[in-house]
Write a protein that holds these residues in place. Sequence first.
Motif, short mmCIF file in Angstrom:
data_model
loop_
_atom_site.label_atom_id
_atom_site.label_comp_id
_atom_site.label_asym_id
_atom_site.label_seq_id
_atom_site.Cartn_x
_atom_site.Cartn_y
_atom_site.Cartn_z
N GLN A 61 52.72 29.41 52.31
CA GLN A 61 51.93 28.93 51.16
C GLN A 61 52.16 29.87 50.00
O GLN A 61 52.18 31.08 50.17
N ARG A 62 52.38 29.30 48.83
CA ARG A 62 52.53 30.09 47.60
C ARG A 62 51.28 29.88 46.74
O ARG A 62 50.58 28.89 46.88
N GLY A 63 51.07 30.79 45.84
CA GLY A 63 49.92 30.66 44.94
C GLY A 63 50.12 31.55 43.73
O GLY A 63 51.14 32.22 43.59
N GLY A 64 49.16 31.56 42.88
CA GLY A 64 49.21 32.40 41.69
C GLY A 64 47.86 32.45 41.02
O GLY A 64 47.00 31.60 41.25
N GLN A 65 47.68 33.48 40.21
CA GLN A 65 46.42 33.64 39.49
C GLN A 65 46.69 34.36 38.18
O GLN A 65 47.52 35.27 38.13
N PHE A 140 42.15 32.02 36.16
CA PHE A 140 42.76 30.72 36.44
C PHE A 140 43.52 30.82 37.75
O PHE A 140 44.37 31.70 37.91
N THR A 141 43.23 29.92 38.69
CA THR A 141 43.89 29.93 39.99
C THR A 141 44.79 28.70 40.11
O THR A 141 44.33 27.56 39.95
N GLN A 142 46.07 28.95 40.37
CA GLN A 142 47.08 27.89 40.47
C GLN A 142 46.78 26.97 41.65
O GLN A 142 46.45 27.41 42.74
N CYS A 143 46.93 25.66 41.42
CA CYS A 143 46.78 24.63 42.46
C CYS A 143 48.06 23.80 42.47
O CYS A 143 48.33 23.05 41.54
N GLY A 144 48.87 23.93 43.50
CA GLY A 144 50.12 23.17 43.58
C GLY A 144 51.27 23.87 42.89
O GLY A 144 51.15 24.98 42.37
#
Length: 161
Positions: A61-65, A140-144
């Motif tokens: 799973q990848r993500g970002g903020q 801000f939290t990345q979704c997708g």
Amino acid sequence: MGRPIDARGWIFEVRDQSTTVERWLPIENLTKWTHNASENEETAETTNFDSKGWFEQDVMQRGGQIEVEGQYALDTKTGRQVEGQAYVDQFWGQRLGSDSRNEIRYRHDSQNMWVIWDATVTPDKQEGEVNDKTGWNATFTQCGRPRYEPVFTICKERNAA
């Protein structure tokens, strides 16, 4: 050798979902930002006897903020909070469930592509001390998966030759 870019050259905007016309609101008066490209990343260990003692993993799973900090600002013409901050505080930051998603885009002023995230926002603290300006923060939290769009210049002034 490349040249470093200024941190103040980064632009952050939120999509205004209160209208049917595509409209992006700048988040103004920022003094600091942090982009964590591995936030919410999850991995699965794949180490086995064949690894011969070396660790192995797959990213599952990848993500970002992105965290932004700045000064709470008022529009000099209207006396109200500037649009981007007000949108985060009063509209987007109050929504729940599937309505809590919106878009944020960002780029450096030297770049010709926007990075656009479907995201959630967490409005953060406002604070200050005696001789401070009032602070303003949001996360801000990345979704997708992010997407990319070119920057379109609306109008360029032509030089009279």
